[in-house]
Design an enzyme around this catalytic site. Sequence first.
Site, PDB file in Angstrom:
ATOM      1  N   ASP A 165      -5.719  -6.204   5.851  1.00  0.00           N
ATOM      2  CA  ASP A 165      -6.899  -5.854   5.070  1.00  0.00           C
ATOM      3  C   ASP A 165      -7.771  -7.088   4.865  1.00  0.00           C
ATOM      4  OD1 ASP A 165      -8.436  -4.019   3.771  1.00  0.00           O
ATOM      5  OD2 ASP A 165      -7.388  -4.185   1.857  1.00  0.00           O
ATOM      6  N   TYR A 197       0.812  -1.214   0.000  1.00  0.00           N
ATOM      7  CA  TYR A 197       0.000   0.000   0.000  1.00  0.00           C
ATOM      8  C   TYR A 197       0.852   1.274   0.000  1.00  0.00           C
ATOM      9  CZ  TYR A 197      -4.685  -1.957   0.626  1.00  0.00           C
ATOM     10  OH  TYR A 197      -5.872  -2.603   0.456  1.00  0.00           O
ATOM     11  N   LYS A 230       3.741 -13.705   6.343  1.00  0.00           N
ATOM     12  CA  LYS A 230       3.945 -14.767   5.356  1.00  0.00           C
ATOM     13  C   LYS A 230       5.458 -14.917   5.172  1.00  0.00           C
ATOM     14  CE  LYS A 230       2.178 -17.454   2.097  1.00  0.00           C
ATOM     15  NZ  LYS A 230       1.659 -18.754   2.473  1.00  0.00           N
ATOM     16  N   ASP A 285      -1.821 -17.569   5.877  1.00  0.00           N
ATOM     17  CA  ASP A 285      -2.848 -18.472   5.335  1.00  0.00           C
ATOM     18  C   ASP A 285      -3.411 -19.373   6.431  1.00  0.00           C
ATOM     19  OD1 ASP A 285      -0.178 -19.237   5.169  1.00  0.00           O
ATOM     20  OD2 ASP A 285      -0.514 -20.742   3.629  1.00  0.00           O
TER      21      ASP A 285
END
Length: 421
Positions: A308, A159, A229, A284
């Site tokens: 988000d 972002y 991640k 995940d």
Amino acid sequence: MSYDKVEVPEDGEPITIADEETGALDVPETPIIPIIHGDGIGTDVGPAAQQVLDAAAEATGRSIAWMRVYAGSSAREKYGENLPEDTVSAIRNHRVAIKGPLTTPVGSGFRSLNVALRQKLDLYANVRPTYHLDGVPSPVKDPSQMDMVTFRENTEDVYAGIEWEAGTDEVQAVKAFVEDEMGFDGVMHDGPIGIGVKPITEFGTKRLVRQAIDYAIENDRPSVTLVHKGNIMKFTEGAFRDWGYEVADEEKYADVTITEDELWEEYDGERPDDTVVVKDRIADNMLQQLLTRTSDYDVIATMNLNGDYMSDAAGAQIGGLGIAPGGNFGDGLCLAEPVHGSAPKYAGEDKVNPTAMILSGRIMLDYMGWKDAAALVKDAVEETISSGTVTYDLHRQIEGGTKVATSEFADAVVEKIHELA
Ligand code: NAP
């Protein structure tokens, strides 16, 4: 402070900083609070929230002097620009503000005004509480298990907006640099390409994680989970995890925080009182754990994109976007805003649910130290919904109940505030 492009109220005083070190606010009885109603359904939910917050302030012996400030379509209509500098400085100078959603065109057109506001004001933590309100229908069996607060980093990650469009000289220069200088030859396909850069800094990570741990300590929350991640993106998401744990080891937190390993090895899984367990999860896995082991998670600290996705998914578990509130925090600054967007297809129809915007107002009142008014807002919303008075989004999910318009829902909440006060 003089402004050309905001509506300055006749009464009220600005909120100021009482203590530079702690960031504590000095809030007058009638604070001036800037408000952006927003685009699309912002014109419905903005005034609805204003009405409810006025009622809560009044019921607790105070008042709010609203300062209308403009961004997005309202600013284009009035001043021919997307985000007047006066809007940014009014929010900066008044410390606490609230906004509705702003539309961002996809693919082309101007960059997100939400992102611009967060960057210009250095609102580095997007905080999204996700808890179930009694009576709100949910797609999961036991929504009351969800009681989580997500701290989403607001100024970095994808972002940050560092990206280059396919077909430009810039993107070709970046591609050549990455291939020739950085040794990633043969990784990117030939032909048109867009490239983005994902910066994650130690500075950005640590100040966010500090806010999350401070919040957990102040609110007696048992754990902070770093979501990343890092198995794939080792030097960005993996670094976020490592820097997060470094914060937990800092002098200020070392006696208060324990790791998950320590919890099991030293305390047999029984968390000692007054400690916060700092743990981490791969993103995940985290998304499925939110559904299968919901109550294991309390405070989440994560980067922008993960945050988000995760907070929208968590929002769905407690009743959908019409319910989910949020707030953006910097040092001594709060800009409250709902999680949802401007839903243009419903704009001006007096139809959508104003709860997310109203409860974002609750976050703002809490930050101002008006805890009684904040609690009144939450209780009144909850009682209105559990009595079956709901907007279309919740009505389609429950048996019976009364379907009301945005403005009628706000009227019903105000009535409840009067009853409860
Ligand atoms: P959206 O505006 O959040 O709407 C998606 C769907 O969520 C709506 O169609 C509706 O679902 C439901 N919904 C959203 N708000 C609701 C409310 N108050 N009450 C009831 N239902 C609600 O997402 P989008 O369509 O992806 O985005 C539209 C624009 O908003 C884009 O320009 C986007 O960039 C912008 N946006 C802005 C912000 C922000 O200002 N912070 C955040 C997100 C998106 P149903 O039709 O199924 O009822």
